[in-house]
Write a protein that holds these residues in place. Sequence first.
Motif, short mmCIF file in Angstrom:
data_model
loop_
_atom_site.label_atom_id
_atom_site.label_comp_id
_atom_site.label_asym_id
_atom_site.label_seq_id
_atom_site.Cartn_x
_atom_site.Cartn_y
_atom_site.Cartn_z
N GLY A 263 0.81 -1.55 -0.22
CA GLY A 263 -0.01 -0.07 -0.16
C GLY A 263 0.79 1.42 -0.17
N VAL A 264 -0.19 1.75 0.30
CA VAL A 264 1.03 3.63 0.44
C VAL A 264 1.02 4.37 1.83
N PHE A 265 2.59 4.19 1.65
CA PHE A 265 3.13 4.60 3.12
C PHE A 265 2.94 6.58 3.35
N ARG A 266 2.57 7.39 4.31
CA ARG A 266 3.58 8.98 4.21
C ARG A 266 4.01 9.56 5.24
N SER A 267 4.84 10.17 4.93
CA SER A 267 5.92 10.82 6.27
C SER A 267 5.20 12.28 6.28
N VAL A 268 5.49 12.75 7.24
CA VAL A 268 5.62 14.55 7.50
C VAL A 268 7.07 15.04 7.73
N ASP A 269 8.06 13.71 7.84
CA ASP A 269 9.30 14.48 8.14
C ASP A 269 10.27 14.24 7.11
N ASN A 270 10.53 14.10 5.84
CA ASN A 270 11.05 13.44 4.65
C ASN A 270 11.26 12.29 4.97
N GLY A 271 10.79 11.42 4.85
CA GLY A 271 11.27 9.63 5.27
C GLY A 271 11.41 9.56 6.52
N ALA A 272 11.57 10.52 7.22
CA ALA A 272 12.05 9.52 8.67
C ALA A 272 11.14 8.93 9.53
N ASN A 273 10.30 9.11 9.45
CA ASN A 273 9.03 7.66 10.19
C ASN A 273 7.70 8.59 9.10
N TRP A 274 7.28 6.86 9.28
CA TRP A 274 6.44 6.09 8.08
C TRP A 274 5.12 5.60 8.40
N GLU A 275 3.49 5.86 8.02
CA GLU A 275 2.34 5.53 8.72
C GLU A 275 1.62 5.11 7.55
#
Length: 397
Positions: A263-275
């Motif tokens: 699926g799709v994963f989203r990060s709000v810190d340029n890939g440092a953390n994903w959900e």
Amino acid sequence: LSFSVGDGLSGRNIITQRVDVDGNLLWPGIGNIICEHTLSGGLSLVTDGAGGGIVAWQDDRAGPCWQEANYGLTHDDVRSVELYFDYVFAGTFGGGVFRADENEASWSAVNSGLTDLDVQDLQPYSGLWAATQGGGIYHTLDLGNTWVQKNNGLAHLDVRSIYFRSADLGFAGTYGGGVYRTLDGGASWTQVNSGISHMDVNVVAYNHNNAQFLAGTSGGGLYATADSGSSWVQLNNGLSNLDVHAFYRKFPASYVLAGTDGGVFRSVDNGANWEESSTGLTDLNVRALTVYTYVGYILAGTDDGGIFISTDEGGSWEPYNDGMTDMRIRDFSYVNLDNYYAATGGGVFRYDEVVADIYAHRFISDGTPVVTESESPSPSMTVLHQNHPNPFNPSTT
């Protein structure tokens, strides 16, 4: 005669009427309504020679949708599609590269010098680059008329993805050999895998938000480099599926998305953390991501479930397949932010916000329609071929 009445809000009614030589109306009232509430016009009328006629018009009511655009495309397993100058290029698996003008009149193969016809990726930059399964990298400076192999230093020739950041600096993602870099515009390539432990690279990309290059791998997740490939670090915190095939970044900077086999994963810190951000996706094998329209909606192309759209920055997804007849999505490219191309396992499809179909209606001398169904949509692609010889003057062509 034919004419239309109405306004631009509720649409216009197309009407036919017959008159005698003195201008008297021969059919009751204002005439026969052929079509109600059309959103276009452009009426044309021809006689059938027996008192009746055929009226044709353009109508936008079909609305936005995907339309097949495959005339002349002899290999329909399309892995990549790119717009370059006024041409669209399709990279196919088994048929090489095809070219069409932006109006898609017809596709033509452009493979002179391209000795490997299994094309996996295309990228325009200082010409057009083609990544192939077994022949490495090819480059053209003349819109595909001639191709030159660019494999100096490239020991792994199964190239899955290619990305150029400048005329000199570019990256190639290979299957089995990791990442290669060029500093001289493709004249030579060097392996740059310091920090990369998984050598099957599916996609190379660039994150404008933080000026880092990215490599999406099979089994190793996502890697990033801040020094143009000299060293790489993994960015997999929260990324529960490590088969990465696509990358998208929001502009201006706010979030990034990764398309994976989970699926799709989203990060709000340029890939440092994903959900995970896959709500609504019925196929989790994501192969392509792109922005859609000026308001920043996102399109996700899946392996066998077609296209999905998100209007909330990846928070949720819904199908976006009106007109799409092949659900194996491989790539996206756009003419502008309202008109897109999709590369699929069944050829090329084009999405237009405004779709103008051509309709025709035939009636006999008393105004009665010949058939009950009065509207017939035009094909999605038209081609004008020259007549040989000229039917009106056989001495010319």
